[in-house]
Write a protein that holds these residues in place. Structure first.
Motif, mmCIF file in Angstrom:
data_model
loop_
_atom_site.group_PDB
_atom_site.id
_atom_site.type_symbol
_atom_site.label_atom_id
_atom_site.label_comp_id
_atom_site.label_asym_id
_atom_site.label_seq_id
_atom_site.Cartn_x
_atom_site.Cartn_y
_atom_site.Cartn_z
ATOM 1 N N PRO A 30 30.254 -20.780 -48.189
ATOM 2 C CA PRO A 30 29.968 -21.912 -48.977
ATOM 3 C C PRO A 30 29.432 -21.691 -50.329
ATOM 4 C CG PRO A 30 28.203 -21.358 -47.367
ATOM 5 C CD PRO A 30 29.335 -20.477 -47.032
ATOM 6 N N LYS A 31 29.870 -22.319 -51.384
ATOM 7 C CA LYS A 31 29.345 -22.066 -52.552
ATOM 8 C C LYS A 31 28.338 -22.878 -53.211
ATOM 9 C CE LYS A 31 31.327 -22.485 -57.454
ATOM 10 N NZ LYS A 31 32.316 -22.673 -58.045
ATOM 11 N N PRO A 32 27.327 -22.115 -53.527
ATOM 12 C CA PRO A 32 26.096 -23.039 -53.989
ATOM 13 C C PRO A 32 26.386 -23.882 -54.977
ATOM 14 C CG PRO A 32 25.509 -20.472 -54.076
ATOM 15 C CD PRO A 32 27.233 -20.650 -53.649
ATOM 16 N N GLY A 33 25.823 -25.082 -54.775
ATOM 17 C CA GLY A 33 26.129 -26.296 -55.754
ATOM 18 C C GLY A 33 25.704 -25.975 -57.053
ATOM 19 N N ARG A 34 24.513 -25.273 -57.419
ATOM 20 C CA ARG A 34 24.037 -25.077 -58.684
ATOM 21 C C ARG A 34 23.062 -23.705 -58.495
ATOM 22 N NH1 ARG A 34 21.677 -28.502 -61.257
ATOM 23 N NH2 ARG A 34 22.820 -30.321 -60.519
ATOM 24 N N CYS A 35 22.861 -23.059 -59.626
ATOM 25 C CA CYS A 35 22.077 -21.944 -59.515
ATOM 26 C C CYS A 35 20.667 -22.061 -59.251
ATOM 27 C CB CYS A 35 21.978 -21.190 -61.202
ATOM 28 S SG CYS A 35 20.918 -19.731 -61.360
ATOM 29 N N PRO A 36 20.190 -21.383 -58.111
ATOM 30 C CA PRO A 36 18.749 -21.416 -57.729
ATOM 31 C C PRO A 36 17.984 -21.069 -58.597
ATOM 32 C CG PRO A 36 20.094 -19.960 -56.497
ATOM 33 C CD PRO A 36 20.978 -20.429 -57.317
ATOM 34 N N ARG A 37 18.135 -20.168 -59.732
ATOM 35 C CA ARG A 37 17.134 -19.653 -60.717
ATOM 36 C C ARG A 37 17.042 -20.736 -61.832
ATOM 37 N NH1 ARG A 37 17.829 -15.181 -64.799
ATOM 38 N NH2 ARG A 37 15.563 -14.904 -65.489
ATOM 39 N N CYS A 38 17.964 -20.957 -62.476
ATOM 40 C CA CYS A 38 17.765 -21.823 -63.623
ATOM 41 C C CYS A 38 18.433 -23.376 -63.405
ATOM 42 C CB CYS A 38 18.703 -21.308 -64.747
ATOM 43 S SG CYS A 38 20.833 -21.344 -64.807
ATOM 44 N N GLU A 39 18.894 -23.369 -62.180
ATOM 45 C CA GLU A 39 19.426 -24.950 -61.831
ATOM 46 C C GLU A 39 20.766 -25.325 -62.539
ATOM 47 O OE1 GLU A 39 18.063 -26.639 -59.203
ATOM 48 O OE2 GLU A 39 16.765 -25.171 -58.995
ATOM 49 N N GLN A 40 21.425 -24.607 -63.386
ATOM 50 C CA GLN A 40 22.706 -24.759 -63.893
ATOM 51 C C GLN A 40 23.490 -25.232 -62.943
ATOM 52 O OE1 GLN A 40 23.976 -22.170 -67.072
ATOM 53 N NE2 GLN A 40 25.849 -22.713 -66.850
ATOM 54 N N GLY A 41 24.412 -26.039 -63.193
ATOM 55 C CA GLY A 41 25.424 -26.989 -62.130
ATOM 56 C C GLY A 41 26.585 -26.140 -61.756
ATOM 57 N N ARG A 42 26.717 -24.922 -62.459
ATOM 58 C CA ARG A 42 28.045 -23.929 -62.007
ATOM 59 C C ARG A 42 27.738 -22.791 -61.799
ATOM 60 N NH1 ARG A 42 31.352 -23.171 -67.526
ATOM 61 N NH2 ARG A 42 29.554 -22.515 -68.770
ATOM 62 N N VAL A 43 28.250 -21.925 -60.836
ATOM 63 C CA VAL A 43 28.185 -20.754 -60.502
ATOM 64 C C VAL A 43 29.739 -20.224 -60.376
ATOM 65 C CG1 VAL A 43 25.892 -20.641 -59.833
ATOM 66 C CG2 VAL A 43 27.752 -20.845 -58.218
ATOM 67 N N TRP A 44 29.875 -18.928 -60.767
ATOM 68 C CA TRP A 44 31.388 -18.279 -60.591
ATOM 69 C C TRP A 44 31.288 -17.439 -59.510
ATOM 70 C CZ3 TRP A 44 31.548 -16.605 -66.397
ATOM 71 C CH2 TRP A 44 31.593 -17.757 -67.109
ATOM 72 N N GLY A 45 32.466 -17.264 -58.708
ATOM 73 C CA GLY A 45 32.674 -16.123 -57.854
ATOM 74 C C GLY A 45 32.476 -14.909 -58.571
ATOM 75 N N TYR A 61 31.870 -7.628 -45.689
ATOM 76 C CA TYR A 61 31.933 -8.176 -47.241
ATOM 77 C C TYR A 61 31.296 -9.354 -47.174
ATOM 78 C CZ TYR A 61 34.639 -3.912 -47.815
ATOM 79 O OH TYR A 61 35.300 -2.633 -48.036
ATOM 80 N N LEU A 62 30.100 -9.338 -48.296
ATOM 81 C CA LEU A 62 29.481 -10.573 -48.194
ATOM 82 C C LEU A 62 29.813 -11.288 -49.588
ATOM 83 C CD1 LEU A 62 25.630 -9.498 -46.838
ATOM 84 C CD2 LEU A 62 27.697 -10.412 -45.569
ATOM 85 N N LYS A 63 29.802 -12.448 -49.848
ATOM 86 C CA LYS A 63 30.365 -12.871 -51.064
ATOM 87 C C LYS A 63 28.959 -13.172 -51.937
ATOM 88 C CE LYS A 63 33.060 -15.463 -53.512
ATOM 89 N NZ LYS A 63 33.761 -14.689 -54.488
ATOM 90 N N ARG A 64 29.412 -12.981 -53.249
ATOM 91 C CA ARG A 64 28.444 -12.819 -54.491
ATOM 92 C C ARG A 64 29.120 -14.098 -55.450
ATOM 93 N NH1 ARG A 64 27.616 -7.161 -56.876
ATOM 94 N NH2 ARG A 64 29.491 -7.739 -57.725
ATOM 95 N N PHE A 65 28.018 -14.626 -56.022
ATOM 96 C CA PHE A 65 28.236 -15.330 -57.184
ATOM 97 C C PHE A 65 27.425 -15.076 -58.450
ATOM 98 C CE2 PHE A 65 29.218 -17.751 -53.406
ATOM 99 C CZ PHE A 65 30.528 -18.341 -53.635
ATOM 100 N N ARG A 66 27.745 -15.491 -59.424
ATOM 101 C CA ARG A 66 27.141 -15.385 -60.744
ATOM 102 C C ARG A 66 26.976 -16.441 -61.750
ATOM 103 N NH1 ARG A 66 27.385 -9.970 -64.178
ATOM 104 N NH2 ARG A 66 25.798 -10.810 -66.002
ATOM 105 N N CYS A 67 25.503 -16.720 -61.996
ATOM 106 C CA CYS A 67 25.558 -17.811 -62.847
ATOM 107 C C CYS A 67 25.698 -17.492 -64.485
ATOM 108 C CB CYS A 67 24.000 -18.348 -62.916
ATOM 109 S SG CYS A 67 23.613 -19.515 -63.974
#
Length: 156
Positions: A30-45, A61-67
């Motif tokens: 599941p992709k986070p809807g927004r960054c939990p730190r800054c609340e920005q609305g998009r994160v990238w794989g 292998y665990l998925k990572r995302f980046r704000c």
């Protein structure tokens, strides 16, 4: 490569570890809807990171995302596991319960590992709950867990 000036965040998600093992990088995380730190609305794989869990002989292998806004790296992890621990919370609790209740360690798990969990729990309970919980370590485990602490963490 070590990322400098980047915060890392681990988010527990409800996934079936068996399915993650079977599908590996094809698992639909599941992709986070927004960054939990800054609340920005998009994160990238941001690729995957290998992790190891008890009972699974190969890396998972665990998925990572980046704000892109705050550069925070978000790593997803199956619920039921503490950060930096290969054993599940249920397995750790069962081991401690058996040791406290019957004076024996859980078979099939390294005794030194189980002693580490017991000593860490004793230190955590003494530091955060006081001597009144000294004889109620399993209750202390639950209270620390409710307070958001890892009851068997080595650091205080």
């Amino acid at each position: 490569m070590i990322l400098k000036d980047v915060d890392r965040m681990v988010i527990p998600v409800e996934v079936e570890l068996k399915c993650v093992v079977e599908q590996q990088r094809d698992y639909p995380w599941p992709k986070p809807g927004r960054c939990p730190r800054c609340e920005q609305g998009r994160v990238w794989g941001h690729g995957f990171v290998a992790a190891f869990f008890d009972g699974i002989p190969a890396a998972v292998y665990l998925k990572r995302f980046r704000c892109p806004g705050c550069r925070c790296v978000i790593r997803l992890r199956p619920k039921g596991y503490f950060r930096h621990f290969q054993a599940s919370i249920a397995c750790i609790y069962e081991s401690l319960s058996r040791r406290i209740g019957y004076g024996r360690y859980q078979p099939g798990i390294s005794r030194s590992r189980q002693r580490h969990w017991m000593r860490a729990l004793q230190r955590q309970v003494a530091a955060y709950l006081g001597q009144g919980f000294r004889g109620r370590l399993l209750e202390g485990f639950s209270v620390l867990l409710q307070r958001g602490r890892v009851p068997v963490a080595g650091d205080i």
